[in-house]
Structures are given as C-alpha cells and as structure tokens.
Design an enzyme around this catalytic site. Structure first.
Site, mmCIF file in Angstrom:
data_model
loop_
_atom_site.group_PDB
_atom_site.id
_atom_site.type_symbol
_atom_site.label_atom_id
_atom_site.label_comp_id
_atom_site.label_asym_id
_atom_site.label_seq_id
_atom_site.Cartn_x
_atom_site.Cartn_y
_atom_site.Cartn_z
ATOM 1 N N HIS A 1 -5.602 2.672 -3.886
ATOM 2 C CA HIS A 1 -4.232 2.804 -3.386
ATOM 3 C C HIS A 1 -3.749 4.225 -3.234
ATOM 4 O O HIS A 1 -2.606 4.445 -2.852
ATOM 5 C CB HIS A 1 -3.258 2.057 -4.297
ATOM 6 C CG HIS A 1 -3.291 0.584 -4.113
ATOM 7 N ND1 HIS A 1 -2.488 -0.071 -3.222
ATOM 8 C CD2 HIS A 1 -4.065 -0.352 -4.676
ATOM 9 C CE1 HIS A 1 -2.745 -1.367 -3.256
ATOM 10 N NE2 HIS A 1 -3.711 -1.560 -4.142
ATOM 11 N N LYS B 1 12.585 4.666 -1.461
ATOM 12 C CA LYS B 1 11.231 4.582 -1.985
ATOM 13 C C LYS B 1 11.227 5.355 -3.293
ATOM 14 O O LYS B 1 12.218 6.010 -3.628
ATOM 15 C CB LYS B 1 10.219 5.194 -1.003
ATOM 16 C CG LYS B 1 10.655 6.580 -0.473
ATOM 17 C CD LYS B 1 9.690 7.144 0.554
ATOM 18 C CE LYS B 1 9.774 6.479 1.912
ATOM 19 N NZ LYS B 1 8.564 5.764 2.303
ATOM 20 N N ARG B 2 10.138 5.273 -4.086
ATOM 21 C CA ARG B 2 10.080 6.080 -5.288
ATOM 22 C C ARG B 2 10.314 7.551 -4.943
ATOM 23 O O ARG B 2 9.926 8.021 -3.865
ATOM 24 C CB ARG B 2 8.709 5.907 -5.975
ATOM 25 C CG ARG B 2 8.533 4.559 -6.639
ATOM 26 C CD ARG B 2 9.584 4.304 -7.701
ATOM 27 N NE ARG B 2 9.356 5.154 -8.857
ATOM 28 C CZ ARG B 2 8.839 4.752 -10.004
ATOM 29 N NH1 ARG B 2 8.502 3.479 -10.164
ATOM 30 N NH2 ARG B 2 8.667 5.586 -11.001
ATOM 31 N N LYS C 1 6.440 12.368 -0.976
ATOM 32 C CA LYS C 1 7.234 11.565 -0.039
ATOM 33 C C LYS C 1 8.326 12.400 0.634
ATOM 34 O O LYS C 1 8.948 11.982 1.588
ATOM 35 C CB LYS C 1 7.843 10.361 -0.755
ATOM 36 C CG LYS C 1 6.801 9.304 -1.185
ATOM 37 C CD LYS C 1 7.462 8.171 -1.955
ATOM 38 C CE LYS C 1 6.477 7.120 -2.472
ATOM 39 N NZ LYS C 1 6.092 6.138 -1.434
ATOM 40 N N THR D 1 4.700 0.563 2.770
ATOM 41 C CA THR D 1 5.030 -0.792 3.215
ATOM 42 C C THR D 1 6.528 -0.881 3.517
ATOM 43 O O THR D 1 6.940 -1.746 4.289
ATOM 44 C CB THR D 1 4.670 -1.852 2.145
ATOM 45 O OG1 THR D 1 5.227 -1.445 0.893
ATOM 46 C CG2 THR D 1 3.169 -2.013 2.028
ATOM 47 N N LYS E 1 8.783 -3.032 6.529
ATOM 48 C CA LYS E 1 9.994 -3.847 6.365
ATOM 49 C C LYS E 1 11.083 -3.375 7.322
ATOM 50 O O LYS E 1 11.769 -4.184 7.959
ATOM 51 C CB LYS E 1 10.515 -3.751 4.925
ATOM 52 C CG LYS E 1 9.558 -4.259 3.870
ATOM 53 C CD LYS E 1 10.017 -3.817 2.468
ATOM 54 C CE LYS E 1 8.869 -3.893 1.475
ATOM 55 N NZ LYS E 1 9.151 -3.150 0.221
HETATM 56 C C1 LIG Z 1 8.661 -2.003 -0.250
HETATM 57 C C2 LIG Z 1 9.094 -1.424 -1.520
HETATM 58 C C3 LIG Z 1 8.525 -0.235 -1.988
HETATM 59 C C4 LIG Z 1 7.482 0.539 -1.212
HETATM 60 O O1 LIG Z 1 8.135 1.488 -0.386
HETATM 61 P P1 LIG Z 1 7.346 2.693 0.306
HETATM 62 O O2 LIG Z 1 8.352 3.264 1.241
HETATM 63 O O3 LIG Z 1 6.190 2.086 1.027
HETATM 64 O O4 LIG Z 1 6.954 3.623 -0.771
HETATM 65 C C5 LIG Z 1 8.967 0.271 -3.187
HETATM 66 N N1 LIG Z 1 9.926 -0.350 -3.918
HETATM 67 C C6 LIG Z 1 10.506 -1.483 -3.482
HETATM 68 C C7 LIG Z 1 11.575 -2.110 -4.309
HETATM 69 C C8 LIG Z 1 10.107 -2.068 -2.285
HETATM 70 O O5 LIG Z 1 10.689 -3.209 -1.885
#
Ligand SMILES: *Cc1c(COP(=O)(O)O)cnc(C)c1O
Length: 835
Positions: free
Chosen positions: A376, A567-568, A573, A675, A679
């Site tokens: 990952h 995101k985190r 990032k 991911t 979304k």
């Molecule tokens: C989808 C999701 C992530 C992943 O987000 P990235 O932008 O791909 O890092 C992290 N936390 C939550 C709560 C999510 O729903």
C-alpha cells in the site's frame, strides 16, 4: 461457561427452522415495537433516540441473520474454495443505513418510522461510526468486503475488534486534541460473540526439539503465556442478492485458567487484575497512517490477528478433511492487506509443521500457494521492521521459522546469482546493523504467490524501485489491482438525490455495473438535465453547509466554488500547497486584484497521527489562516477557509456529495492510489491533481479536458532532487514571494511568534522530500483554469456529469472481480439457488 457443549440435551434441527421474516412494512413495524417495548423495555416517554435506533437495528439485523445462515450453509454444502481478507483495519462507518439499502427496504422503513412519529434520518445519525481504521487502507477493506458480498464470492474478512477505534478529533485554539473513541459504549447490536470459535494464542516461552518415532525433528513451543482470541461476527450483506458474508473480528481475553495457579491465594486480586494485560492487546487501534513505530503491543496485535484467523480456518478444514492438507492450497487463499498481517506466512508454517505434522517442504508448498500480498505504500518509513530481539522474546518459534525461510530463500538467490553478496544482503529477510531487524515486507513477498500494488503507477514503481530485486527474481508474482470504492455507500446511500436522478435517467443497473454510468454522458448536452444536475449539487452543498454549521457559525454561500481536501494530514499529501494557494488568494484580495473573481470556499479536514509533529503544525496553520481570512470584512464571500474537524466515514458521506473541486495534490510518486479521489469523482466533483496514484487513471477515463492537471511528474520529481533550489524559485515568483513573506512575517500568528518556523523551514529546504515550492506556480495556474471553468455554470455542470459518467472503473466491484479472476479464483455461490 457459555461455550460449554450440549451433553444431555441435543437441539432438534427444528430449533433452527424459523418462519421467514416479513419484508413488508407491517412486519417490520411489529418487530420494531416488540424490540422497543419488550426487549428494551421502553415506552412513549423514553426520550433517548438510541433505543429507537437499537430496536430498528435489531429488527433489521434479524433479516440479515436469516440470510447469513443460508449463505453459510451454501458455502458449507458446496465445499467451495474460500478467500480470507486479513486486515488490521476495517473502517466500516455506520451499518444500519447500508443494511437497509442492501436489503432493499430503505423506503419502506422510512415510511414505517414516520408513521410511528420517528425521523429515520435522525435514527441513522445516532449510530456511532465503527472507526476501526486510519484512512484509505482500512476503508478499502470495508469497500472490498461489500463488493465480495455483492459479487456473491465466499470471502471472509478477518480483523481485530478494538475497544477504542480511531480517536475523535476536536480543535482547541486551532490545535488537534485527541479524545478516545469508545464506540462500544452503548453496545453493538450488529455483532454476535462466538465463544465456541475462540482460539488460543501463544506468547513468550521457549522452544524444545526432539526426534519423533519416524525420525523427524519436531519442535515444541513451551512455557508460553497464552491469551484467548474470541471472535465477534458482523454480517456483511450483498446488494439485494441474498448473500450475507462475515466480518470476523478478534478480541483478546485472558485464558480461563489465567495464571491463577501461578499466584498463591494472597495474590488473588492481583491475578484477576492481571487479566488486563491480555485484554490490552486489542484495546486500541494504533492511530498511525503510513508509518509504523515498532511497539511491542502492535506486534502482539498482528500475531493475534494472524494466528487466530489461521487456526480458525484450519479448524474448519480439519473438521471436514481430517489431517489431509493435500488440497488445502487449492481451497484457501489469504489476502494480506499490507505487511501488517504478514507474520501469517511464518504462522501457517508453524501450524502445519508443529501442530499438524507436515514436513518443511509440504508446509512451504502449501503456504507459498496460499498467501497473496498487497502493498500500500512506497514510503520507506512505512515499511515495517521488527527487532529480532523483540521477536525472539515474544515469538521465539516464529523467529526460528523466519530464519529457516530466509536460509532457504537466500539459497535460491545464491543459485540464481552466485557470489552476488551485495544482492544477498539487500534481499535478506534480516536487515543487519547495530540491531538486527526482520523485514516484514520481504517476508510477505517471499511467502506469497502474488504481490500487487494498488494503482498502475504504484505497481510500476514497486517493480522498478522498492522491490526491484524481487521483481528480477520472480516477475510473474507481480501484478496491479487498481483500487476502487463501493458505489452503494459512496453514491447510492450518501447521495440519494443524485442517485434518483441517475436512475430516472439511465435505470438502476448502475448499482451493480457502474460502467453503465457512461450512459449519462449523452445527457450532458441536455440543458434540462444539466439544470436538474446543478440543483441536486446545490442541495448537497447546502447539506454540507448545514452540517458544518452545527459546529461553527461561519456564513458560507452555496454559490461559491466548494474546494475540498479531506484525507489524513501528511506532508506527502501536501495540505501545505493548498494553504499556500489560499494565502495567495488572500493576498490578491488584499491588494485589490479581484477582477473576474470566483468566490471560493476551501474546506480542509483530516486527522494527524498524535505523534506526528509536522502534521499537527499543519492543522494549526490551517486554523490560524482561517481565523484571519474568515474574520476580515475585506474578504467577505470572496474567500473562506474552513477546517472540518473529526473527518471520518460518516463525515465523508456528507462532504463528497457537496464538493465541486477535489484536491488530489500529493507529490508525484508518493500516493499509492488514493480512494477519496474516486468518491469525489463519482459524486460529480472535478479533480485538481498531480500525475500520482489513481489520479492518472481518473484522468485517462475522464479526459484531460475534464481534469485540472498540474505539477511535476514522478520522473521530474526524482530528476530535480539533485538540484532543487526552493529559494530561487521563491525569488523568481512574485506571487509566491509575497505569500511566503506573509507567512514569515507572522501575519497569521501575531501572538504566537515563531510557531510556524518548522513549516517554513521545511518548505524552503533544498532537501524537502515533498518539493511543495516546485509545484506552486503550476498549481496556481491549474486553480485559475478551474475558476474560469466554474464561472461558466453550464460548462462546469457538463464537466461534472462527465466525471460521474466516467467513474465506472473505480467501483470495487471491478477491483474485486480482478482479484478473483487473477488471484483468488473463487466461484460465485448464490445461496438462494442452493439446497
Ligand atoms: C476514503 C477515505 C480516506 C482515504 O482518502 P484519501 O484521499 O484516498 O487519502 C480516508 N479516510 C476516510 C474517512 C475515507 O472515507
């Protein structure tokens, strides 16, 4: 004991033949009332929402359990091949609304609750998130098991039942404060404890070897301190297909005899109190994303997951096939979600040899045909290593096995590259140095028949970089499986209005075949359709405003461009690049450069690992900049910056439908897939992004004209490392120079001098691994193109439709179909067509 077997009494099979539960409004209402009034003992004077939520959930759960048993029996009767998804994290979010959607009773239940004077939405929102994960990796596991059930694949999720999930984040004085997430406080009606399937897990002790009656060396692991792993099962329903799979989460507890023998009567209370040490193992999720920290408790967690899950599978196997393991590898496959459960490679060897008497060669042949590993991350700091000394103390038998695996492996490398000592040193499972370390990723690769990355670029970089030596040895093991998200949760359930519009336009087949969304593309030219699309998006933006309003009273205009990065919080990032752009916009407004202005609301959310100093500084910076901007009357509606606290699954379900612009701005080559990007796209947001992770594939699907691309490529990033000179870039760019000056002069930290110095130093360092400054100009230009596009509502809406229409590839149904076709090779089973 609750797990005692029947001796005198034996249940008749009629004990499990129950009348079929009604799926109509009347029966659901009846069951709800019975649970509410009898089981929970409440009446109309009870004002706690929680009991109504619980009564409804119990009624729904009964309907899941009915299908669950049928699915279980269908798998058992067909004796089909099974796969197991081993993951330290399952970021499930809420269960109730997803269960109703997948059972196809969401509308009916809404009416039933309404007739009882209850607001279904309110009940749904009273459910706490199951936050048993950090971010993308854990959420991927949750989307995967949803798609496995929808594709009717016999896949079980195995994980840990943390008492405390991901911490909940509050912001005090602009800083993150962590609060423990006691998500089980009000109980969890969705899980069933299965004491009859508990497993014993060994720790510590030592090994003894002897020669058995057949002249074979046998090893015993003795004088161990054992704990029990007790499974809690949660049903995982497929989409309207009768399949309900299992998520089995292990809780560590003390053994029954728990060392009471070791204590004399005088120490009774302490002996009982010592039970805590066992229960501690699954007490809390480690809140680190893409970074490991070598704590002993974490290794214990990993071993509990691996050992309990493998013993569980083997117990079922032996129950059916006795000690004949000849077909085990043909009938079982373990998918390792990152290196976290990779101790499973050594544990399966141990169980097959020490417990079931197989030879090394037999056990290795089975293990290496049964394990598959998903990587990952490319970040070297996230590659897990465990000190050999820690391993020896905690898992002495497993360390021996790892040394043996390494000896066999290095012999294979030597015969392929005789005399290449440097290669042997590089590839060894044991890293030498002042402290020897076990390289868990290498253990996973050596023990697996499949190694995959999670997006095209990531898989390519694994082969060329991090795992190059292994790729040269075993190119056939390596493959790509681009991530996805489940369209049930991330479109149908979180965006019911858009889903309704889509279904009215192209039918409802898209829920299980997301490529059908492509049919929307032709409607992008229909003005009336665009109008409806736009109105739905505006409503979702208003919902997002209302959600945010609950916490902070900032006036947000739904006509502004909603620019979202959630995101985190991580340096790679590049939330900092986003902040630099916001400060630049602020500077433009202050100096009056606002011709053709596009009002913009920038929303940033995410948690920082509690020990990640820079990430926490970044949160503070965002909040300080927000404070200045949002309270300046000169700025007004032109620009808002808002930090969204406590980002989690249920928050994303409100955030992604309301986004116009999705920020996917990591340094190229650093984000394995992403991911969140998928979304947003599925919900009609446009992406501003680098050529990183799955962004590349998103842009391929949607076309360059519907994507705001910027930034250096991965190759350019690597080439520039040797001569990166951020100071000269700043000096050569007037906008950037002014932006940096505003930050450096303390404009956003007037009463907190110096607090952002570490951030500024990292931005200006020629060794900044994330090269934020290098991408500033290109990012600003892409943002300008996004603004120009947003000014033309018709054009923007068309692009929004085209983004949604081309998001079909990013369904986990596609991802899981690929895992199954190329790795697992399972046959779908329809429980309704079995016996
Ligand atoms: C989808 C999701 C992530 C992943 O987000 P990235 O932008 O791909 O890092 C992290 N936390 C939550 C709560 C999510 O729903």
């Amino acid at each position: 004991m609750p797990n005692k077997r029947f001796t005198k009494s034996q249940p008749k099979s009629s004990i499990t033949t129950l009348p079929k539960l009604g799926m109509d409004k009347i029966h659901l209402e009846e069951d709800f009332k019975r649970y509410y009034g009898h089981r929970l003992g409440r009446d109309e004077h009870c004002c706690s929402l929680n009991y109504a939520y619980e009564a409804l959930s119990l009624a729904i759960s009964d309907r899941l359990v009915e299908r669950w048993k049928k699915t279980y029996n269908a798998y058992k009767e067909t004796d089909c091949k099974r796969a197991y998804y081993l993951s330290m994290e399952f970021l499930m979010g809420r269960t109730l609304s997803n269960a109703m959607l997948n059972l196809g009773i969401n509308n009916l239940v809404e009416k039933a609750m309404y007739d009882l004077g209850l607001d279904l939405e309110e009940l749904i929102e009273s459910e706490p998130d199951a936050g048993l994960g950090n971010g993308g990796l854990g959420r991927l596991a949750a989307c995967f098991i949803d798609s496995c059930a929808t594709l009717q694949l016999p896949v079980t999720g195995y994980g840990l039942r943390y008492e405390y999930g991901m911490f909940s984040q509050i912001i005090i004085n602009g800083e993150q404060v962590e609060k423990p997430d006691h998500w089980l406080r009000n109980g969890n009606i969705w899980e069933i404890e299965r004491l009859e399937y508990k497993q014993r897990i060994k720790f510590g002790g030592r090994t003894e070897s002897h020669i058995d009656e057949h002249g074979n060396k046998r090893v015993c692991w003795v004088d161990t301190h054992d704990v029990l792993a007790v499974p809690f099962d949660t049903p995982v329903p497929g989409y309207r297909n009768g399949t309900v799979n299992t998520l089995r989460l292990w809780k560590a507890t003390a053994t029954e005899e728990f060392d009471l023998d070791d204590f004399n009567a005088g120490d009774y209370a302490e002996a009982v109190a010592a039970k805590n040490t066992a229960e501690n193992i699954t007490m809390v999720l480690y809140p680190n994303d893409a970074n490991e920290n070598g704590k002993a408790l974490r290794l214990k967690q990993q071993y509990v997951l691996a050992s309990a899950s493998l013993q569980d599978v083997i117990e079922t196997w032996v129950g059916r096939h006795g000690n004949d393991f000849s077909e085990f590898a043909e009938k079982n496959c373990f998918q390792l979600n990152d290196t976290h459960p990779s101790i499973a490679v050594a544990e399966l060897m141990r169980l097959l040899m020490d417990i079931h008497g197989l030879t090394w060669d037999e056990a290795w042949s089975i293990t290496s045909k049964t394990m598959a590993y998903t990587n990952h991350t490319l970040l070297p700091e996230a590659l897990e290593k465990w000190s050999v000394n820690l391993f020896r103390q905690m898992l002495p038998r497993l360390l021996e096995i790892i040394f043996d695996i390494n000896a066999h492996f290095l012999a294979e490398v030597s015969s392929r590259w005789p005399g290449d000592l440097d290669r042997l040193r590089r590839m060894s499972l044991i890293e030498e140095g002042h402290e020897q370390q076990v390289r868990m990723a290498y253990l996973a690769i050596v023990g697996s028949f499949s190694v995959n990355g999670v997006a095209e670029l990531h898989s390519k970089l694994l082969q060329q970089g991090l795992f190059r030596d292994f790729y040269e040895l075993w190119p056939e093991k390596f493959n790509n499986k681009t991530n996805g998200v489940t369209p049930r949760r991330w479109l149908a359930s979180c965006n019911p209005e858009l889903s309704e519009l889509i279904t009215q336009t192209i039918g409802d087949g898209w829920l299980t075949d997301l490529t059908l969304l492509k049919k929307l593309e032709s409607h992008a030219d229909d003005k009336a359709f665009r109008k409806r699309w736009f109105e739905v998006k505006q409503k979702a933006k208003q919902r997002l405003i209302n959600y945010k309003k609950l916490e902070h009273d900032i006036d947000i205009n739904a006509n502004a461009l909603f620019d979202v990065q959630v995101k985190r919080i991580h340096e790679y990032k590049r939330q900092l690049l986003n902040v630099l752009h916001v400060v630049h916009l602020y500077d433009r407004i202050k100096r009056g450069d606002t011709a053709q202005w596009t009002n913009r609301c920038v929303l940033i959310g995410g948690k920082a690992a509690p020990g990640y100093y820079m990430a926490k500084k970044i949160i503070k910076l965002i909040n300080n900049v927000a404070n200045v901007i949002n309270n300046d009357p000169d700025i007004g509606d032109k620009l808002k910056l808002i930090f969204l606290p406590n980002y989690r699954v249920s928050a994303m379900e409100i955030i992604c439908p309301g986004a116009d612009l999705s920020e996917q701005i990591s340094t190229a080559g650093k984000e394995a897939s992403g991911t969140g990007n998928m979304k947003f796209m599925m919900n009609g947001a446009l992406t501003i992004g680098t050529l990183d992770g799955a962004n590349i594939e998103i842009r391929e699907e949607v076309g360059d004209e519907n994507f705001f691309l910027f930034g250096l490529t991965e190759e350019q990033v690597e080439a520039m490392r040797h001569h990166y000179d951020p100071a000269s870039i700043v000096n050569g760019d007037e906008d950037l120079r002014r932006t940096m000056l505003l930050l450096e002069c303390g404009h956003f930290n007037q009463f907190e001098p110096g607090i952002f110095d570490p951030i500024l130093a990292s931005l200006k360092s020629p060794h900044d691994p994330w090269m934020t400054i290098a991408d500033f100009r290109s990012y600003v230009e892409a943002q300008n193109r996004a603004e120009a596009a947003y000014q033309d509502k018709e054009r923007w809406t068309r692009m929004s439709i085209v983004n949604c229409a081309n998001s079909g590839k990013f369904s986990t149904d596609r991802t899981i179909a690929e895992y199954n076709d190329e790795i697992w090779r399972l046959t779908p089973i329809d429980p309704e067509k079995q016996g």
